[in-house]
Enzyme design. Structure first.
Site, PDB file in Angstrom:
ATOM      1  N   ASP A   1       0.860  -1.192   0.000  1.00  0.00           N
ATOM      2  CA  ASP A   1       0.000   0.000   0.000  1.00  0.00           C
ATOM      3  C   ASP A   1       0.890   1.234   0.000  1.00  0.00           C
ATOM      4  O   ASP A   1       0.731   2.152   0.807  1.00  0.00           O
ATOM      5  CB  ASP A   1      -0.921  -0.016   1.228  1.00  0.00           C
ATOM      6  CG  ASP A   1      -1.968   1.107   1.206  1.00  0.00           C
ATOM      7  OD1 ASP A   1      -2.195   1.693   0.136  1.00  0.00           O
ATOM      8  OD2 ASP A   1      -2.554   1.390   2.278  1.00  0.00           O
ATOM      9  N   LEU A   2       1.833   1.246  -0.938  1.00  0.00           N
ATOM     10  CA  LEU A   2       2.935   2.213  -0.878  1.00  0.00           C
ATOM     11  C   LEU A   2       2.586   3.526  -1.592  1.00  0.00           C
ATOM     12  O   LEU A   2       3.254   3.932  -2.534  1.00  0.00           O
ATOM     13  CB  LEU A   2       4.214   1.594  -1.447  1.00  0.00           C
ATOM     14  CG  LEU A   2       5.518   2.325  -1.094  1.00  0.00           C
ATOM     15  CD1 LEU A   2       5.690   2.478   0.401  1.00  0.00           C
ATOM     16  CD2 LEU A   2       6.702   1.610  -1.700  1.00  0.00           C
TER      17      LEU A   2
END
Length: 264
Positions: A168-169
């Protein structure tokens, strides 16, 4: 913990800064009882074997306490250092596509059970489940996304082993501290490294060109990775449609059209 600052809320959780009895400064996330807290802690510990992350001080059914990360403005040098570290984290690998803990992105559960290859994992664990939850999509939209998922094996590029990814960068999950990027709020699992890089580009992380340049020097990407960016952005865009509705539908469907255009 003695609370010294209330930082608001996010996805229904209370966010607070405080101090422990021994003087350590910490960040706490608390709220409803959920396996999310222990899942996030497991991901942080796993990524932390090879990457800069906050220390997990406490993880329980209704709270997560982490060491406080003092922040600073990003710089080109910090971005390059972060790019090299991110490449090394990805190269550390994973046992499979998936993870041995339950997955979450924001408050949404994700299936982390292993799949035999990345196209199968991405379709069955990350894309199709969120299509079914996205109320803002029309029947025609859903058909188009399912058509895209059907061709993932053809368009995903050269086969790669599972990478150790954040999952979830987006830019808000990179804190700039100590001359590099520190990762928070992971949806960590064994996945495709291009997914993390595509997510960095989705919402405008600072000095993305410096991050990518340093990454390429450390761990070069396969040919065609730029064309595959929309493929790896399908999942986060679907998540945004589920969470925020119609406002992200157009961006998602444009990405779907680009993915379908990758088929030769």
């Amino acid at each position: 913990m003695k609370v010294v600052e209330r930082l608001g809320s996010s996805h229904g959780w209370r966010l607070e800064r405080g101090f422990l009895a021994d003087g350590r400064e910490v960040f706490a996330k608390s709220g409803v009882v959920s396996p999310l807290f222990t899942s996030e802690a497991a991901g942080l510990r796993w990524l932390g074997e090879v990457m800069d992350v906050p220390e997990v001080v406490e993880a329980g059914a209704d709270r997560l306490v982490l060491s406080w990360v003092p922040t600073e403005p990003p710089t080109p040098v910090a971005a390059e250092r972060f790019g090299r570290k991110l490449a090394r984290m990805h190269r550390a690998g994973a046992d499979a596509f998936g993870a041995p803990w339950p997955g979450f992105i924001a408050e949404l559960p994700m299936d982390n059970s292993p799949a035999p290859d990345w196209p199968a994992f991405y379709a069955s664990r990350r894309v199709l489940p969120f299509v079914r939850q996205a109320a803002a999509l029309t029947a025609g939209d859903r058909d188009r996304v399912e058509q895209a998922a059907a061709i993932f094996p053809e368009i995903s590029g050269p086969e790669e082993p599972p990478a150790r990814i954040h999952g979830d960068l987006w830019s808000g999950n990179v804190l700039w501290s100590g001359g590099t990027g520190v990762l928070i709020d992971p949806a960590a699992h064994g996945g495709h490294r291009e997914s993390d890089l595509a997510m960095l580009g989705l919402f405008g992380v600072p000095y993305l060109d410096r991050i990518l340049g340093a990454y390429q020097e450390e761990h070069p990407l396969a040919d065609g990775w730029r064309e595959r960016v929309p493929l790896h952005q399908l999942h986060p865009l679907l998540v945004h449609v589920v969470l925020f509705g119609e406002s992200y539908r157009g961006q998602l469907m444009r990405a779907v059209d680009r993915v379908l255009g990758l088929r030769r």
